[in-house]
Design an enzyme around this catalytic site. Structure first.
Site, PDB file in Angstrom:
ATOM      1  N   LYS A 160     -19.259 -14.241 -35.671  1.00  0.00           N
ATOM      2  CA  LYS A 160     -18.597 -14.566 -34.518  1.00  0.00           C
ATOM      3  C   LYS A 160     -18.836 -13.262 -33.896  1.00  0.00           C
ATOM      4  O   LYS A 160     -18.416 -12.093 -34.058  1.00  0.00           O
ATOM      5  CB  LYS A 160     -16.926 -14.691 -34.846  1.00  0.00           C
ATOM      6  CG  LYS A 160     -16.307 -14.953 -33.317  1.00  0.00           C
ATOM      7  CD  LYS A 160     -15.020 -15.260 -33.323  1.00  0.00           C
ATOM      8  CE  LYS A 160     -14.414 -15.212 -32.044  1.00  0.00           C
ATOM      9  NZ  LYS A 160     -12.706 -14.882 -31.888  1.00  0.00           N
TER      10      LYS A 160
ATOM     11  N   GLY B  51      -4.716 -13.732 -26.778  1.00  0.00           N
ATOM     12  CA  GLY B  51      -3.261 -13.406 -27.096  1.00  0.00           C
ATOM     13  C   GLY B  51      -2.338 -13.552 -26.412  1.00  0.00           C
ATOM     14  O   GLY B  51      -1.101 -13.367 -26.313  1.00  0.00           O
TER      15      GLY B  51
ATOM     16  N   ASN C 204      -5.121 -17.991 -33.376  1.00  0.00           N
ATOM     17  CA  ASN C 204      -4.553 -16.925 -34.104  1.00  0.00           C
ATOM     18  C   ASN C 204      -3.146 -16.611 -33.816  1.00  0.00           C
ATOM     19  O   ASN C 204      -2.317 -16.806 -34.692  1.00  0.00           O
ATOM     20  CB  ASN C 204      -5.532 -15.769 -34.133  1.00  0.00           C
ATOM     21  CG  ASN C 204      -5.413 -14.540 -35.105  1.00  0.00           C
ATOM     22  OD1 ASN C 204      -4.102 -14.732 -35.811  1.00  0.00           O
ATOM     23  ND2 ASN C 204      -5.944 -13.723 -35.065  1.00  0.00           N
ATOM     24  N   THR C 205      -2.934 -15.735 -32.750  1.00  0.00           N
ATOM     25  CA  THR C 205      -1.614 -15.332 -32.365  1.00  0.00           C
ATOM     26  C   THR C 205      -0.493 -16.267 -32.383  1.00  0.00           C
ATOM     27  O   THR C 205       0.389 -16.189 -33.115  1.00  0.00           O
ATOM     28  CB  THR C 205      -1.800 -14.973 -30.780  1.00  0.00           C
ATOM     29  OG1 THR C 205      -2.764 -13.710 -30.827  1.00  0.00           O
ATOM     30  CG2 THR C 205      -0.503 -13.985 -30.367  1.00  0.00           C
TER      31      THR C 205
ATOM     32  N   ALA D  82      -9.109 -18.654 -27.959  1.00  0.00           N
ATOM     33  CA  ALA D  82      -8.553 -17.687 -27.191  1.00  0.00           C
ATOM     34  C   ALA D  82      -7.517 -18.343 -26.185  1.00  0.00           C
ATOM     35  O   ALA D  82      -8.161 -19.079 -25.521  1.00  0.00           O
ATOM     36  CB  ALA D  82      -9.399 -16.572 -26.302  1.00  0.00           C
ATOM     37  N   GLY D  83      -6.247 -18.057 -26.167  1.00  0.00           N
ATOM     38  CA  GLY D  83      -5.260 -18.316 -25.173  1.00  0.00           C
ATOM     39  C   GLY D  83      -4.531 -19.466 -25.575  1.00  0.00           C
ATOM     40  O   GLY D  83      -3.459 -19.897 -24.720  1.00  0.00           O
TER      41      GLY D  83
END
Lengths: 272, 371
Positions: free
Chosen positions: A113, A174, A222-223, A200-201
């Site tokens: 990645k 995040g 993830n987050t 992301a987001g």
């Protein structure tokens, strides 16, 4: 394979969706997981298992690359789950290429990645350096999955440069803001010949489902999982949402229209 | 253009008025507004008017920190290379007027210390010295970096202020980050704390982060020493400095430290007291003002306080620290800069972090990421 099963009823199975092909690999699960921010490695592993994912990213900066054993890597040895090392922390193409070469050597994988974000606050990817690095790494046989802003032209350029997949962001990483870049993501999905992974987001399962309904090939989360009150339950929730979104996409949803369509048209009497 | 010009537009007294004039409504606005908070919001958050809102500040600080940094805390350890110093700093144990045995580690001593530190599990190291430029200067630092680079994932320095070209030399040898504390931003009193030595040049020190930014350093750490001057005003200048640097050197990461003065041999006691309550207010104010800055906590603080602060906005902690050269394997506290307050071993601190449901992170960088 049965991608999802409700724990209580056992027999209540969901329809399978089409497998996702990235490079030379097929994935049944369209949920990819980031592995940072978890309160412990044990919890990270449980969440990975609960999510049903087959691809997890791991930051090179967290791994002891020069040693035989590493705690993070050991905890990610889950059957059926592939590792996707990421270059988070590099600021230039040159740094990314060196990091990629070391990752290949020590983790025995061509998959990468590619993350080049010189801005340490919003971690927004540098389009110029990312394109340069993709050209070089694809030439060296890497399977590059490139994290980039939701820029349709850039995505085409990355495709031409040999990227195995493009990973446009939904919102700054995040932030849990969801698909702020929706209009651009729609164009990217429409135009792309390589898989589009919205990265992301994404802060809620509903947002992941939304991305899948739009036709994204996969999402990376993830987050939203790692810092949830119950990361394992949240991982399952994302698993269901991603599957539901993909099923809806494959089932061809009704077109959203601003105009009402009368069920009894006024000009029907004219015949054909 | 450097921070000096921005600094000169903001007087100490005016900053004080900006803080002490804040009301409860200003604090509420700072807490509940959307979008990025500005310096006036920070002034409200460190003002006495924010004291009744401490719990709400702590809750917000906790949430913002988890969102950005996850349920993790990084661990690092200081390694004192030398206690030789030509400065007089009225608050520091290394002050040249202090009768103290002086020591600068040679290669063998250094590697002995490193072996002990590595055995504890550390990958992130902070190198500390006094200011004795001729003996403990850039040539020595280059040597040290060459010796240490194979052993650590990240190397930070807290040494005398240097020129841009000197920083560039050290960055090429693997220097990853630099802490440079202004100590106080009060220009009327700065000199009285630094009556002798190069550190007395306030303008040069104020411009040091600019030189670091131009040199392309990965991370810069800022701080005001807590105990010299009004902490509310000094920290507002830290906030001003941070925002200036972020806009200008946008590729660099920033960290904030909170050095609260500790007893040290031959030093004056603190002028002002910063209570635990003040300390918590300050940590939360920094976090709410800036969601991305790292906030670092040293062993100057007590075990009980550190255990509670872990969740409130802190992102990294030192553990098992010694504050004198050779402290891990050669000496027994005789040469220390200040007394530490949390004497637990790194393993004990890591266990405490895990017990709170957090992951103690020993490695979050790799030299391979920089070319």
């Amino acid at each position: 394979m049965i991608p999802c099963q409700l724990p209580d009823t056992g027999s209540n199975q969901f329809r399978e969706t089409q497998p996702l092909r990235v490079g030379d690999r097929d994935y049944d699960s369209r949920l990819f997981l980031g592995t940072g921010k978890f309160g412990s490695y044990a919890l990270m592993r449980e969440a990975v298992e609960a999510s049903g994912t087959e691809l997890v990213t791991v930051a090179l900066r967290r791994v002891h690359l020069h040693e035989q054993q590493d705690d993070v890597i050991e905890h990610l040895q889950v059957p059926g789950v592939h590792l996707l090392p990421n270059t988070s922390g590099v600021r230039t193409a040159k740094e990314a290429v060196l990091a990629a070469q070391l990752a290949r050597e020590s983790l025995q994988t061509d998959w990468l990645k590619l993350e080049i974000h010189p801005d340490p606050r919003y971690l927004l990817p540098d389009p110029i350096e990312t394109l340069l690095a993709t050209e070089q790494l694809a030439g060296e046989g890497f399977q590059v999955m490139a994290y980039i802003n939701a820029d349709p032209v850039l995505c085409k350029r990355l495709e031409e440069a040999g990227a195995a997949a493009v990973m446009p962001l939904g919102a700054p990483i995040g932030t849990n803001q969801g698909l702020q870049t929706r209009a651009m993501l729609e164009i990217i999905i429409e135009q792309s010949h390589v898989p589009v992974v919205v990265d992301a987001g994404i802060g809620a399962p509903s947002q992941a489902a939304e991305a899948m309904e739009m036709g994204a090939d996969a999402v990376l989360v993830n987050t939203a999982i790692a810092v949830a009150g119950d990361p394992v339950a949240m991982a399952q929730a994302f698993r269901l949402a991603v599957h539901a979104g993909r099923m809806a996409y494959e089932a061809r949803m009704g077109v959203v229209s601003k105009r009402a369509e009368a069920s009894s048209p006024l000009t029907a009497f004219l015949g054909n | 253009m450097s921070f000096l010009q921005e600094f000169e537009r903001n007087g100490w007294a005016a900053m004080g008025e900006r803080i002490y004039g804040k009301q409860g409504a200003d604090v509420e606005r700072a807490l509940f507004r959307s979008g990025r908070r500005d310096l006036d919001d920070f002034c409200a958050l460190v003002s006495p008017a924010a004291e009744p809102h401490l719990e709400a500040m702590a809750q917000l600080s906790y949430r913002l920190t988890r969102k950005r940094f996850g349920n993790t805390t990084q661990l690092y350890i200081p390694l004192y290379l030398s206690n030789e110093c030509h400065n007089i700093c009225t608050y520091c144990g290394f002050s040249v007027d202090n009768r103290l045995e002086r020591l600068t580690l040679d290669r063998e001593q250094l590697l002995q210390e490193v072996a002990q530190i590595k055995a504890e599990g550390f990958e992130h190291i902070l190198l500390v010295t006094g200011e004795a430029g001729r003996k403990v200067g850039v040539d020595y630092f280059e040597q040290v970096l060459e010796w240490l680079r194979p052993h650590f994932a990240s190397i930070t320095m807290e040494v005398q202020a240097l020129d841009q070209a000197e920083y560039e030399r050290l960055i090429r040898r693997g220097l990853n980050s630099v802490l440079i504390y202004q100590e106080t931003y009060n220009r009327d009193t700065y000199k009285s704390y630094h009556p002798k030595g190069k550190k007395g040049n306030m303008a040069y020190r104020l411009e040091t982060p600019d030189r670091l930014g131009r040199a392309g350093i990965h991370r810069i750490g800022l701080a005001a020493l807590l105990g010299l001057e009004d902490w509310r005003i000094d920290s507002a200048f830290v906030a001003l400095h941070l925002s200036y640097l972020e806009r200008r050197y946008w590729r660099t990461k920033y960290s904030i430290s909170l050095p609260r003065l500790r007893p040290a041999a031959g030093c004056q006691p603190p002028n002002v007291t910063v209570s635990d309550r003040d300390f918590v207010q300050l940590i939360c104010a920094y976090r709410i003002y800036n969601e991305n800055a790292e906030i670092s906590l040293s062993t100057r603080e007590s075990p009980a306080l550190r255990d509670h602060l872990l969740k409130l906005g802190i992102t990294s902690m030192s553990a098992g620290s010694k504050t004198e050269p050779g402290g891990y394997t050669l000496q027994d506290d005789a040469l220390e800069q200040f007394q530490i307050n949390d004497e637990r071993s790194p393993a004990e601190v890591a266990a405490m972090i895990r017990a709170q449901g957090f992951d103690p992170v020993w490695k979050d960088w790799d030299m391979v990421l920089e070319s």
